[in-house]
Design an enzyme around this catalytic site. Sequence first.
Site, PDB file in Angstrom:
ATOM      1  N   LYS A 166     -44.983  48.340  40.550  1.00 47.38           N
ATOM      2  CA  LYS A 166     -44.098  47.727  40.072  1.00 47.38           C
ATOM      3  C   LYS A 166     -44.399  47.983  38.572  1.00 47.38           C
ATOM      4  O   LYS A 166     -45.117  47.416  37.863  1.00 47.38           O
ATOM      5  CB  LYS A 166     -44.309  46.315  40.237  1.00 47.38           C
ATOM      6  CG  LYS A 166     -43.202  45.503  39.979  1.00 47.38           C
ATOM      7  CD  LYS A 166     -43.384  43.677  39.659  1.00 47.38           C
ATOM      8  CE  LYS A 166     -44.104  43.585  38.508  1.00 47.38           C
ATOM      9  NZ  LYS A 166     -43.256  43.880  37.358  1.00 47.38           N
ATOM     10  N   GLU A 238     -57.397  46.568  34.105  1.00 49.19           N
ATOM     11  CA  GLU A 238     -57.295  47.018  32.816  1.00 49.19           C
ATOM     12  C   GLU A 238     -56.582  46.142  31.756  1.00 49.19           C
ATOM     13  O   GLU A 238     -55.341  45.831  31.657  1.00 49.19           O
ATOM     14  CB  GLU A 238     -56.734  48.328  32.672  1.00 49.19           C
ATOM     15  CG  GLU A 238     -57.208  49.607  33.676  1.00 49.19           C
ATOM     16  CD  GLU A 238     -58.495  50.014  33.299  1.00 49.19           C
ATOM     17  OE1 GLU A 238     -58.950  49.614  32.207  1.00 49.19           O
ATOM     18  OE2 GLU A 238     -59.244  50.477  34.033  1.00 49.19           O
ATOM     19  N   CYS A 272     -53.452  48.952  24.164  1.00 49.46           N
ATOM     20  CA  CYS A 272     -55.005  48.231  24.369  1.00 49.46           C
ATOM     21  C   CYS A 272     -56.099  48.594  23.712  1.00 49.46           C
ATOM     22  O   CYS A 272     -57.039  47.827  23.209  1.00 49.46           O
ATOM     23  CB  CYS A 272     -55.035  47.608  25.671  1.00 49.46           C
ATOM     24  SG  CYS A 272     -54.819  49.262  26.802  1.00 49.46           S
ATOM     25  N   GLU A 372     -56.343  39.028  20.480  1.00 49.10           N
ATOM     26  CA  GLU A 372     -55.631  40.234  20.303  1.00 49.10           C
ATOM     27  C   GLU A 372     -54.032  40.038  19.788  1.00 49.10           C
ATOM     28  O   GLU A 372     -53.272  39.434  20.304  1.00 49.10           O
ATOM     29  CB  GLU A 372     -55.143  40.619  21.875  1.00 49.10           C
ATOM     30  CG  GLU A 372     -54.744  41.954  21.942  1.00 49.10           C
ATOM     31  CD  GLU A 372     -54.676  42.679  23.267  1.00 49.10           C
ATOM     32  OE1 GLU A 372     -54.227  41.907  24.380  1.00 49.10           O
ATOM     33  OE2 GLU A 372     -54.873  43.589  23.626  1.00 49.10           O
TER      34      GLU A 372
HETATM   35  P1  ADP Z   1     -47.978  42.563  29.237  1.00 45.60           P
HETATM   36  O1  ADP Z   1     -46.859  43.356  29.984  1.00 45.60           O
HETATM   37  O2  ADP Z   1     -47.828  41.785  28.278  1.00 45.60           O
HETATM   38  O3  ADP Z   1     -49.229  43.047  29.334  1.00 45.60           O
HETATM   39  P2  ADP Z   1     -48.444  40.954  31.454  1.00 45.60           P
HETATM   40  O4  ADP Z   1     -49.759  40.734  31.575  1.00 45.60           O
HETATM   41  O5  ADP Z   1     -47.715  39.539  31.684  1.00 45.60           O
HETATM   42  O6  ADP Z   1     -47.646  41.303  30.314  1.00 45.60           O
HETATM   43  O7  ADP Z   1     -47.713  41.625  32.612  1.00 45.60           O
HETATM   44  C1  ADP Z   1     -48.069  42.956  33.081  1.00 45.60           C
HETATM   45  C2  ADP Z   1     -47.308  43.298  34.650  1.00 45.60           C
HETATM   46  O8  ADP Z   1     -47.845  42.107  35.247  1.00 45.60           O
HETATM   47  C3  ADP Z   1     -45.782  43.070  34.511  1.00 45.60           C
HETATM   48  O9  ADP Z   1     -45.298  44.192  35.581  1.00 45.60           O
HETATM   49  C4  ADP Z   1     -45.556  41.707  34.951  1.00 45.60           C
HETATM   50  O10 ADP Z   1     -44.353  41.788  35.675  1.00 45.60           O
HETATM   51  C5  ADP Z   1     -46.634  41.679  36.244  1.00 45.60           C
HETATM   52  N1  ADP Z   1     -46.929  40.256  36.389  1.00 45.60           N
HETATM   53  C6  ADP Z   1     -46.922  39.066  35.620  1.00 45.60           C
HETATM   54  N2  ADP Z   1     -47.323  38.084  36.523  1.00 45.60           N
HETATM   55  C7  ADP Z   1     -47.646  38.382  37.582  1.00 45.60           C
HETATM   56  C8  ADP Z   1     -48.055  37.718  38.599  1.00 45.60           C
HETATM   57  N3  ADP Z   1     -48.378  36.503  38.585  1.00 45.60           N
HETATM   58  N4  ADP Z   1     -48.301  38.417  39.749  1.00 45.60           N
HETATM   59  C9  ADP Z   1     -48.148  39.712  39.845  1.00 45.60           C
HETATM   60  N5  ADP Z   1     -47.818  40.403  38.677  1.00 45.60           N
HETATM   61  C10 ADP Z   1     -47.450  39.809  37.571  1.00 45.60           C
END
Ligand code: ADP
Length: 523
Positions: A166, A238, A272, A372
């Site tokens: 995803k 990560e 990162c 960050e």
């Molecule tokens: P960033 O991309 O700023 O690091 P996030 O860490 O929020 O943002 O998101 C990273 C990935 O995790 C994205 O693909 C997002 O859709 C997914 N994501 C965010 N919240 C959840 C959740 N509760 N469960 C599963 N996937 C999630």
Amino acid sequence: METLASSETISVTSPVSLRQLYAFEADGRDRIDKIFQQARNIQPSIEALTAKERIEYVMKIKDYVIANRESLIDRIVAETGKSRFDAFTSEIFEICDVIEIFKKKALGLLKDQKVPTPLVLMGKKSYVIPQPLGVILVITPWNYPLYQTMIPSIFAFLAGNAVVVKPSEVTPLRGVVEEILEKSGFLKDAIQIVYGGKETGSMLIDSRPDKIHFTGSCATGRKIMEHASRYLIPVDLELGGKDASIVFDDVDIDRTANGILWGAFTTAGQSCTSIERLYVHQSIYDKLLNEIVRLTQQLKTVSSEDDLQKTNVDVGAVTASFQLRIIEEHVRDAIEKGAEILCGGKRIEGTQTFMPTVLVNVNHSMKIMTEETFGPVLPIMPFQTEEEVIRWANDSPYGLGGSVWSKDLKRADRVARAMKTGNVSINSHMITEANPHLPFGGVKESGFGRYKGDFSIWTFCNMKSVLVDKQSSMIEAHWYPFSPTKYKLLNTILDSLFVRSKKWLNVLQTAMQLDKIGRKEKY
Ligand code: ADP
């Protein structure tokens, strides 16, 4: 990039012009169920492929990426706003490099791994079989949308798993990975893509994959681990970082300034492992600072969609509008607490491009030095002693990467060892990531688990241990029946094998005693 999270409609916009590029409905439960069913169906066929056959499929991806690099870069830059050069080096080149290296390396990693068998188990042999786990869920962030989607998925596939991935809803590159997989002739359904935001991500976890590989923020990493714990699904996380770069007094100023500049501003600071804070030895502080500011002022930034086509533009836009707000907040907080902006410090009107920024008079009471920032902002602090700078570098909840710059390689090595991080580059920054033989991952709140290096494939494997007795007539020494004599004998064996003054004659006698027990001689 903007996400309309209130409904299930995902809207992808250009971080440069802020216009909508496209919108779509996020995948829901029905599609996810179908995808997981297909993944479960195809997985045994992937497992049945030889390592060479799996590698051959992956090589098709590489060939396709090479042949179509410019159109792939078009899609990456449109959605991320990063400079064309950044997209080329950190996504296209990296994907090809990793695949090329694993063409050979994977063969060794996928073989049964022979291990020694101790004397007490004489006559037997031991090995580890790397076997697939089943279906791997890869959840990816928005900063390297093609690389982060392809590389963990490829490693998981090489290990014999089916993969569901995803991408981030911020930069989904909708259709791009499918195009690569279909047109390259990759195995159908072996890697499948699901689109959506956090609700979709959450539904994917409820589908109970056999492992989750997550790259993203600390806050989301926590939620994913919590959710996965309900089903005891293993996770590799990560997460974020606050990389420190430490420059000692004996460096080549020109080279170091150029290296720092790239480490801080590549992908507009949205790696990162970008340089998030720079510590410079007091005696060269002014000299290095002047050079960094001079070079920063010369950087060309993306200010229109046309700039995304040019190969002489250095620094791209900030991809996510919510990240831009964090960057601005960190700069504001620093200024309020006494920091000074030497260049940059603001966004280009009508875009999400934040000018490459150098900040001084900073300290650890400011967010810019402790949280960050994930943007093109370089705060610089002078230091006096090695001990002091190591303490500051480790004064962070994060522990992802870092760098040390010095001609004295003994000192650089000493400081690298003292840094509480998963990766350290010496006289360069982020260069550990350019070597796919090295493992990548963090400590502290930067997450856990390693991938790349030998872990690349093994992190997606059940490392099954096997020990073989050739089915002789011997019984094991620890089997029944127990008796006082046998107990005494086992004591003698323990002394022979493990006391420090071990004599080889005793060891030999032990072997003979074990042999007697094995043959059920009376004791
Ligand atoms: P960033 O991309 O700023 O690091 P996030 O860490 O929020 O943002 O998101 C990273 C990935 O995790 C994205 O693909 C997002 O859709 C997914 N994501 C965010 N919240 C959840 C959740 N509760 N469960 C599963 N996937 C999630």
